[in-house]
Design a protein around this motif. Structure first.
Motif, mmCIF file in Angstrom:
data_model
loop_
_atom_site.group_PDB
_atom_site.id
_atom_site.type_symbol
_atom_site.label_atom_id
_atom_site.label_comp_id
_atom_site.label_asym_id
_atom_site.label_seq_id
_atom_site.Cartn_x
_atom_site.Cartn_y
_atom_site.Cartn_z
ATOM 1 N N SER A 3 12.900 20.537 25.864
ATOM 2 C CA SER A 3 13.168 20.240 24.771
ATOM 3 C C SER A 3 11.556 19.294 24.249
ATOM 4 O O SER A 3 11.275 18.720 25.039
ATOM 5 C CB SER A 3 14.250 19.117 24.702
ATOM 6 N N CYS A 47 15.901 22.085 18.464
ATOM 7 C CA CYS A 47 16.208 21.672 19.891
ATOM 8 C C CYS A 47 17.225 20.487 19.816
ATOM 9 O O CYS A 47 17.685 20.013 21.038
ATOM 10 C CB CYS A 47 14.892 21.096 20.525
ATOM 11 N N SER A 81 22.278 21.676 25.316
ATOM 12 C CA SER A 81 21.409 20.706 26.117
ATOM 13 C C SER A 81 22.319 19.234 25.676
ATOM 14 O O SER A 81 23.015 19.184 25.096
ATOM 15 C CB SER A 81 20.309 20.398 25.168
ATOM 16 N N THR A 93 15.405 24.794 24.511
ATOM 17 C CA THR A 93 16.256 24.613 23.743
ATOM 18 C C THR A 93 16.317 25.217 22.175
ATOM 19 O O THR A 93 17.278 25.818 21.842
ATOM 20 C CB THR A 93 16.946 23.258 23.709
#
Length: 684
Positions: free
Chosen positions: A489, A543, A549, A655
């Motif tokens: 990320s 992200c 995530s 991500t």
């Protein structure tokens, strides 16, 4: 420029609407001053930035935002009383609830818990029930010696936001003090699940299991502590204590379980094969004092000099060791094979050769450190390596290598176009970095320094399909392979080249991780906007996606006692007691490029992204702020780091790539977004 929600309470930075009613000349001059103030702040010129914000505060249209930036600068510098005065001046406007919440933090940092609690109540009275406010309220209750009230505040916090990692961690500590070990284990395990990079949680879990009387779990937990921190003496003693208390029965049970595992575990069978044509590569798996392995078929043991050529059986356990004289020995039950050479090659005789290595150590000194049994395609080379270790090198072709790299670097459940993008990026990076360890006798290592390589155990149908669908395809720029680096990320904004001598690489660009028309703050950020950026969870960037995530990969926090931080820093620099940490320079993205550590013995300057992350205990990224918590005498007691992203922030944000794929972008479009000007080319 940037409007968002800090601490769950509406508040704005320098907004265009604030300029209404100001004269054109005044607006232009003020805008120039604001730009210069941001520049000075990011260069570490705090005094000059403060002076400019003081001037802006004299202009009515800019007063509120300028005061907030002044106060934030002062808070970041540890000048809490001055910061509190300025924050108090901003409590009369529409952002009053948020400002009171920040006042609660400021008073807590200044060792004034009663004032912190009063400010938190003022924030609540104005409608702010945010997680940040509840966190500072709970910390203030602890500082004020009110553990029951602290537990209640932490519980309220996790009811509101179950992913607030440090609320679970501190709850674990409070449960320990109450002697409630099961509750402590549950709280610590939840903190570990939410953010496994917080290494302090591992000894806490191990100690809680030990006190709970769960000795086998304690042994395993202390072994994890050893893997993460090999120098941890307390972990060795913890294992001894758990084994002693568990008695001979526990040792016997664990030994039998290990023997049964080795006997029953067999190498995995490859599900797919790649077409021919890829180059051969050598991957260092690990160094070990002893290597136990099996093959899926009959094997040959061949020395590099040709002096040894021994046949072996399928599914037979072999053990490689170093004799007292330094010779490499391979044991098959009672048969010992002496190797009069510094290396041997283990070659399975099957058409799809596979071997299995037991207890492979991975991720040393990192939170993901572990010992696992792993199967690998290809053949295995064993080579003597100082000091007294055996080096394991996997000989394999590049596409078979990628079968294991892609799932090791990106979850198999992510969208197929993201997996294809990862396959192209991993192949491109492998081409560029082929032979980076040639002087050591291999091409790549199996960890994140090159690319994570988990062997056959990591392979999945979805990731193997991504490798096959992109077979031989790489990203190129002006006809040359792109060094397609990536991180989990970027935190919302990518970086340009921060590696080595920082040569200009045109396809690594620094830009927001979002479409060009997405309204975002103006970079580089002001002090106030940076605080918004790092503490606001609703930032509209690729992200920031909970589907792909953990929260802690996008926005994270670390909390150290002064002693803990000094121990970490002492591994690199002899600064003595730490007085201050001063951020001296930021990149336009908000990542820190230089930081000063002011200690009792000396002041040191730490430069570059990786060195900065490492000196403070392998932080998730270099995009962070740091606050100092004072004790009642005004000395540093704790240090709080809070930041964004996981990794270096250069190249592809994984991500972000997954989110782009989710939104309909294909692999080529994703590659072009993250590597400006790149195109795709089939290499073979």
């Amino acid at each position: 420029m940037f409007a968002s929600a800090l601490l769950g309470c509406a508040v704005a930075g320098f907004l265009p609407g604030a300029l209404i009613g100001a004269g054109a000349a005044e607006v232009l001059a003020a805008a120039d001053s604001a730009t210069e103030a941001r520049r000075r702040f990011n260069r570490g010129d705090a005094a000059e930035a403060l002076a400019l914000y003081e001037q802006l505060a004299a202009i009515p249209a800019f007063e509120s935002a300028a005061r907030l930036n002044q106060a934030t600068l002062l808070k970041n510098a540890g000048r809490y009383r001055e910061a509190a005065v300025l924050y108090e001046q901003c409590t009369g406007g529409p952002a009053a609830a948020a400002v009171y919440a920040i006042l609660a933090e400021t008073y807590y940092l200044a060792a004034q818990p009663r004032k912190a609690l009063a400010a938190a109540e003022a924030a609540r009275a104005r409608g702010c029930g945010s997680a940040w406010m509840l966190f500072w309220q709970a910390r203030a209750h602890e500082s004020a010696g009110e553990p029951a009230a602290a537990v209640a505040a932490y519980r309220q916090l996790v009811e509101r936001d179950s992913e607030w990692v440090w609320a679970h961690f501190f709850l674990g500590g409070l449960y320990e003090k109450q002697g409630d070990w099961p509750a402590a284990v549950t709280a610590y395990e939840r903190a570990r699940e939410l953010d496994p990079s917080i290494t302090a949680v591992y000894p806490a879990i191990a100690g809680a299991y030990l006190r709970q009387g769960n000795y086998e779990a304690a042994v395993k937990a202390f072994q994890k502590v050893q893997a993460v921190d090999p120098k941890n003496v307390a972990a060795v003693e913890g294992i001894r204590t758990a084994l002693r208390r568990g008695g001979k029965e526990l040792e016997t049970k664990m030994a039998r379980r290990d023997q049964a595992r080795v006997a029953a575990t067999v190498p995995r069978v490859p599900a797919v094969s790649a077409p021919a044509g890829a180059p051969a590569v050598r991957v260092k798996l690990a160094d070990a004092q002893r290597v136990r392995f099996k093959c899926n078929s009959a094997l040959r043991i061949q020395s590099s000099g040709g002096a040894v050529d021994v046949a072996g059986g399928a599914q037979t356990v072999y053990t490689a060791e170093i004799s007292g004289s330094g010779a490499l020995l391979i044991r098959e039950e009672q048969r010992i094979i002496a190797v009069p050479a510094d290396a041997v090659k283990i070659i399975p005789q099957d058409s799809q050769p596979v071997f299995l290595i037991f207890d492979v150590e991975t991720g040393a000194n990192n939170y993901w450190a572990n010992r696992t049994d792993r199967s690998y395609r290809g053949s295995l080379e064993l080579r003597l390596a100082p000091p007294g270790r055996i080096r394991m090198i996997n000989h394999i072709d590049l596409e078979d290598y990628l079968f294991a790299v892609v799932p090791s670097e990106m979850p198999a459940g992510w969208p197929s176009e993201a997996l294809k993008t990862q396959a192209i990026a991993a192949r491109s990076e492998a081409f560029v970095k082929m032979g980076r360890h040639a002087a050591e006798g291999f091409d790549y290592c199996a960890d994140v320094h090159c690319q994570a390589y988990g062997g056959l155990n990591a392979e999945t149908a979805a990731t193997s399909r991504a490798v096959l669908d992109t077979f031989g395809q790489i990203a190129v720029y002006n006809g040359k392979a792109v060094d397609a680096v990536y991180c989990n990320s970027c935190g919302g904004h990518t970086q340009w080249n921060i590696f080595g001598q920082r040569a200009y690489i045109p396809y690594w660009t620094a830009k927001p991780d979002a479409p060009a028309d997405q309204p975002l703050p103006r970079f580089p950020l002001s002090p106030w906007d940076l605080e918004l950026w790092l503490r606001t969870e609703s930032v509209p960037v690729f992200c920031n996606n909970s589907t792909f995530s953990r929260r802690s990969n996008f926005r994270w926090m670390r909390w150290y006692s002064r002693a803990e931080l000094e121990k970490l820093i002492a591994e690199k620099y002899a600064v003595g007691h730490v007085h201050k940490i001063i951020i001296k320079e930021r990149m336009p993205s908000g990542h820190i490029d230089r930081v000063e550590i002011v200690g009792a013995k000396q002041t040191v300057s730490v430069e570059k992204e990786l060195a900065i992350r490492q000196v403070f205990g392998n932080l998730r990224s270099s995009m962070f702020n740091v606050e100092t918590v004072l004790d009642s005498l005004g000395n540093p007691a704790f240090f709080l780091f809070y930041g964004g992203g996981w990794g270096h922030g250069v190249g592809m944000c994984q991500t972000g790539a997954a989110t782009m794929a989710q939104e309909g972008y294909d692999a080529e479009e994703i590659i072009r977004f993250y590597f400006t000007g790149a195109t795709l080319e089939k290499k073979y």
